[in-house]
Design an enzyme around this catalytic site. Structure first.
Site, short mmCIF file in Angstrom:
data_model
loop_
_atom_site.label_atom_id
_atom_site.label_comp_id
_atom_site.label_asym_id
_atom_site.label_seq_id
_atom_site.Cartn_x
_atom_site.Cartn_y
_atom_site.Cartn_z
N ASP A 111 0.85 -1.19 0.00
CA ASP A 111 0.00 0.00 0.00
C ASP A 111 0.88 1.23 0.00
O ASP A 111 1.57 1.52 0.98
CB ASP A 111 -0.92 0.00 1.22
N THR B 185 -0.74 25.81 25.64
CA THR B 185 -1.01 25.81 24.21
C THR B 185 -0.87 24.43 23.60
O THR B 185 -1.72 23.99 22.81
CB THR B 185 -0.05 26.79 23.50
N THR C 290 -2.75 10.42 6.84
CA THR C 290 -2.45 11.79 6.45
C THR C 290 -3.75 12.57 6.27
O THR C 290 -3.88 13.73 6.69
CB THR C 290 -1.65 11.81 5.14
N ASP D 9 -7.06 3.11 -1.42
CA ASP D 9 -7.08 2.86 0.02
C ASP D 9 -8.52 2.80 0.52
O ASP D 9 -8.88 1.93 1.32
CB ASP D 9 -6.29 3.94 0.77
N ARG D 10 -9.36 3.68 0.00
CA ARG D 10 -10.77 3.70 0.41
C ARG D 10 -11.52 2.47 -0.11
O ARG D 10 -12.34 1.89 0.60
CB ARG D 10 -11.43 4.98 -0.09
N GLY E 196 -9.96 6.75 -4.19
CA GLY E 196 -8.66 6.23 -3.79
C GLY E 196 -8.72 4.74 -3.49
O GLY E 196 -9.68 4.25 -2.88
N ASN F 298 0.59 8.39 1.29
CA ASN F 298 1.27 9.69 1.20
C ASN F 298 2.45 9.79 2.16
O ASN F 298 3.40 10.53 1.89
CB ASN F 298 0.27 10.81 1.50
#
Length: 254
Positions: free
Chosen positions: A6, A183, A131, A108-109, A106, A9
């Site tokens: 696979d 923060t 990502t 991956d999807r 995609g 990104n």
């Protein structure tokens, strides 16, 4: 053993799987960085596959980085002796599509959705926290209905630090509290707990739109961070994509 590759990104994941009693056992799982400047992937691929060559019966490859598809494919073929089957949407026999251009979804999807449709009660929602954070909705009968795409956890943090001068660059970790005391804590809470709240909220809205409860399946590198804060019942399947790829490969080679 089926080898799945696979190309994402951020990383390239190589996984060895064997089908046992309707599920895939993970023999090994390794990753290398998705370095777009690299032209020779033979050395890292050979290192990762060392000791597994004899067991590889076939290879399935998916990619969301077109520039890396050919060099990685060549490296896998040279090292393993098996020509990878580069998977496309039309190869997945377990899904039908209710989207405008299935070929542009995609891989991956598609792979995530393929294993969800094969393994879990439908309708289902898969969430891949990489990502990008990609939601896929699979309806009754294995119909890929579409989904939602949002920024991933680290991507969100990076965007804040790059666009706001006083916000620091942070690595992901599990927030200790919802209400941050400085923060950094505030940013982590926003990224991680915010993602969990998004998953819960979108899952509830999908259930309302479909008129039925959904199986919620999480995967991807950020899943372990977000999972503790989810309230919706869910399944964490770290190898959802690899199992989907292996299943598609078995469909097209039977």
């Amino acid at each position: 053993m089926i080898l799945t590759v696979d190309i994402g990104n951020t990383t390239i994941a190589l996984t060895g799987l064997e089908l046992v009693d309707g599920d895939y056992n993970i023999i090994f799982a390794e990753k290398i960085p998705s370095e777009k400047s690299r032209s020779d992937f033979d050395t890292p691929v050979e290192r990762l596959l060392d000791g597994h060559f004899a067991r590889i019966k076939g290879t399935a490859l998916s990619s969301v980085v077109p520039d890396l598809t050919a060099p990685v494919c060549r490296a896998v073929e040279r090292v393993s002796g098996k020509t990878p089957a580069v998977i496309s949407a039309k190869d997945c026999k377990s899904l039908t599509y209710a989207v405008y251009e299935p070929e542009k979804v995609g891989l991956d999807r598609i792979s995530d959705s393929a294993w969800a449709a094969a393994r879990y009660p439908l309708p289902a929602v898969t969430v891949d926290l990489g990502t990008a954070m990609t939601f896929n909705v699979i309806g009754e009968g294995g119909v890929f209905l579409g989904g939602i795409i949002a920024a991933g956890l680290q991507t969100s943090l990076n965007a804040l630090s790059e666009r706001a001068a006083q916000l620091p660059k942070l690595a992901l970790s599990v927030p200790e509290l919802l209400i941050g005391r400085n923060t950094a804590e505030c940013m982590l809470s926003g990224a991680v707990i915010g993602a969990s709240a998004m998953i819960d909220g979108i899952s509830a809205r999908v259930e309302k739109e479909l008129g039925a409860p959904v199986s919620l399946i999480l995967t991807g590198g950020g899943a372990e961070l977000a999972e503790p804060f989810l309230t919706h019942p869910h399944i964490h399947e770290p190898y959802l994509l690899a199992k989907g790829l292996a299943n598609i490969y078995n469909e097209i080679t039977r």
